[in-house]
Design a protein around this motif. Structure first.
Motif, PDB file in Angstrom:
ATOM      1  N   GLN A   1      92.971  32.949  23.428  1.00  0.00           N
ATOM      2  CA  GLN A   1      92.458  33.924  24.389  1.00  0.00           C
ATOM      3  C   GLN A   1      90.957  33.745  24.598  1.00  0.00           C
ATOM      4  O   GLN A   1      90.466  33.784  25.734  1.00  0.00           O
ATOM      5  CB  GLN A   1      92.761  35.342  23.898  1.00  0.00           C
ATOM      6  CG  GLN A   1      94.230  35.717  23.947  1.00  0.00           C
ATOM      7  CD  GLN A   1      94.493  37.104  23.395  1.00  0.00           C
ATOM      8  OE1 GLN A   1      93.553  37.869  23.134  1.00  0.00           O
ATOM      9  NE2 GLN A   1      95.757  37.444  23.191  1.00  0.00           N
ATOM     10  N   LEU A   2      90.228  33.533  23.505  1.00  0.00           N
ATOM     11  CA  LEU A   2      88.779  33.310  23.591  1.00  0.00           C
ATOM     12  C   LEU A   2      88.482  32.023  24.351  1.00  0.00           C
ATOM     13  O   LEU A   2      87.588  31.992  25.217  1.00  0.00           O
ATOM     14  CB  LEU A   2      88.188  33.244  22.185  1.00  0.00           C
ATOM     15  CG  LEU A   2      86.681  32.944  22.095  1.00  0.00           C
ATOM     16  CD1 LEU A   2      85.874  34.034  22.783  1.00  0.00           C
ATOM     17  CD2 LEU A   2      86.246  32.810  20.638  1.00  0.00           C
ATOM     18  N   LEU A   3      89.231  30.961  24.038  1.00  0.00           N
ATOM     19  CA  LEU A   3      89.016  29.692  24.721  1.00  0.00           C
ATOM     20  C   LEU A   3      89.356  29.805  26.196  1.00  0.00           C
ATOM     21  O   LEU A   3      88.684  29.196  27.058  1.00  0.00           O
ATOM     22  CB  LEU A   3      89.867  28.602  24.056  1.00  0.00           C
ATOM     23  CG  LEU A   3      89.634  27.162  24.513  1.00  0.00           C
ATOM     24  CD1 LEU A   3      88.186  26.748  24.254  1.00  0.00           C
ATOM     25  CD2 LEU A   3      90.586  26.205  23.794  1.00  0.00           C
ATOM     26  N   ARG A  62      88.996  32.422  28.095  1.00  0.00           N
ATOM     27  CA  ARG A  62      87.883  33.091  28.791  1.00  0.00           C
ATOM     28  C   ARG A  62      86.701  32.155  28.979  1.00  0.00           C
ATOM     29  O   ARG A  62      85.913  32.309  29.918  1.00  0.00           O
ATOM     30  CB  ARG A  62      87.450  34.333  28.002  1.00  0.00           C
ATOM     31  CG  ARG A  62      88.457  35.478  28.055  1.00  0.00           C
ATOM     32  CD  ARG A  62      87.840  36.775  27.569  1.00  0.00           C
ATOM     33  NE  ARG A  62      87.515  36.727  26.153  1.00  0.00           N
ATOM     34  CZ  ARG A  62      88.332  37.141  25.193  1.00  0.00           C
ATOM     35  NH1 ARG A  62      89.528  37.610  25.507  1.00  0.00           N
ATOM     36  NH2 ARG A  62      87.962  37.067  23.933  1.00  0.00           N
ATOM     37  N   MET A  63      86.574  31.165  28.108  1.00  0.00           N
ATOM     38  CA  MET A  63      85.438  30.247  28.176  1.00  0.00           C
ATOM     39  C   MET A  63      85.660  29.141  29.212  1.00  0.00           C
ATOM     40  O   MET A  63      84.740  28.794  29.959  1.00  0.00           O
ATOM     41  CB  MET A  63      85.183  29.631  26.803  1.00  0.00           C
ATOM     42  CG  MET A  63      84.721  30.615  25.752  1.00  0.00           C
ATOM     43  SD  MET A  63      84.619  29.886  24.092  1.00  0.00           S
ATOM     44  CE  MET A  63      83.419  28.576  24.366  1.00  0.00           C
ATOM     45  N   ILE A  64      86.857  28.562  29.274  1.00  0.00           N
ATOM     46  CA  ILE A  64      87.096  27.411  30.155  1.00  0.00           C
ATOM     47  C   ILE A  64      88.047  27.715  31.309  1.00  0.00           C
ATOM     48  O   ILE A  64      88.228  26.869  32.193  1.00  0.00           O
ATOM     49  CB  ILE A  64      87.635  26.208  29.354  1.00  0.00           C
ATOM     50  CG1 ILE A  64      89.024  26.521  28.794  1.00  0.00           C
ATOM     51  CG2 ILE A  64      86.683  25.841  28.232  1.00  0.00           C
ATOM     52  CD1 ILE A  64      89.669  25.336  28.090  1.00  0.00           C
ATOM     53  N   GLN A 109      91.951  29.742  32.495  1.00  0.00           N
ATOM     54  CA  GLN A 109      93.361  29.623  32.103  1.00  0.00           C
ATOM     55  C   GLN A 109      93.995  28.317  32.572  1.00  0.00           C
ATOM     56  O   GLN A 109      94.853  27.764  31.885  1.00  0.00           O
ATOM     57  CB  GLN A 109      94.151  30.809  32.675  1.00  0.00           C
ATOM     58  CG  GLN A 109      93.841  32.134  32.010  1.00  0.00           C
ATOM     59  CD  GLN A 109      94.154  32.124  30.527  1.00  0.00           C
ATOM     60  OE1 GLN A 109      95.142  31.543  30.087  1.00  0.00           O
ATOM     61  NE2 GLN A 109      93.301  32.777  29.743  1.00  0.00           N
TER      62      GLN A 109
END
Length: 244
Positions: free
Chosen positions: A45-47, A49-51, A53
């Motif tokens: 989920q964190l990843l 938000r960073m890159i 979906q």
């Protein structure tokens, strides 16, 4: 004491990871569920938000095959070196027969063929209709008890397990193999064992062939009686098995 403390911490950490990721059942153990489901889910989920979906989905699909890609890089890379540099040495060597070149091709084909079949033959799928086909083992009421699969709501036959990667209930579940990217179970464990046997034979045979080539090189050039020099100091070094 510092080293002892580090060893103790490492052993405890290794024991915890082994229990949480291997022995603990995520369906019944809070620790197993936290380490194998909750933590990976939060990280994804964190990843995401960073890159984003879309990229996360593409990365996830690629990572599903990470071990298979690694296997191909290692095996095909190693065989490429053998074909390019090892085979010319076999032709020149007086210590190993040239027919081993053909044997090497056969071993290579067996290696890749067994891996291909092990990757593509499924482990089986327990459904409400196929339970009679796989219900061949008795419950021991220790490891295997008569209960429902909490995910698929079907009877959990002895030695079966739900595989969260494929979304199927696998009969005679052994483990999920990253090198095959699928579970090993009732229908494909023979191919898995064949794959392992051929890999062990390939490594043993290749090690023997390379060792024979090196032995021939040492004997033909009489390297054990040669004089070597230290590249840094220029001092003479007497030849021995370690130096050679």
């Amino acid at each position: 004491m510092g080293i002892v403390l580090q060893v103790i911490v490492f052993v405890l950490f290794f024991a915890f990871c082994s229990y949480a990721c291997i022995f603990a059942d995520p369906d019944t153990s809070d620790i197993g569920r936290f380490c194998t489901k909750t933590v990976p889910s939060k990280l994804f989920q964190l990843l995401g938000r960073m890159i984003g979906q879309k990229k996360l989905s593409q990365l996830s699909k690629l990572m599903d095959h990470a071990f298979q890609i690694t296997y191909l890089i290692v095996v095909l890379g190693s065989w490429s070196l053998v074909f390019a540099y090892g085979y010319p040495e076999i032709e020149r060597s007086n210590y190993i027969h040239s027919n081993h070149q053909y044997a090497g091709y056969a071993v290579f084909l067996l290696c890749m063929g067994s891996w291909h079949y092990a990757c593509h033959v499924g482990p089986g799928n327990v459904t409400a209709r196929s339970i009679p086909l796989y219900d061949n083992y008795e419950y021991d009421n220790v490891l295997y008890t008569n209960k429902l699969c909490p995910t698929l709501k079907i009877r959990k036959i002895a030695r079966s397990k739900y595989d969260r990667f494929s979304g199927k209930h696998v009969p005679r579940f052994d483990h999920f193999c990253g090198w095959l990217n699928q579970a090993v179970g009732e229908r494909n464990y023979r191919w898995f064992l064949l794959f392992l046997t051929i890999q062990v034979f390939m490594c043993s045979y290749g090690s023997w062939a390379m060792a024979t080539l090196f032995y021939g090189e040492i004997k033909e050039k009489d390297l054990l009686n040669a004089t070597f020099f230290n590249a840094v100091t220029g001092a003479e070094v007497e030849a021995d098995y370690i130096i050679v």
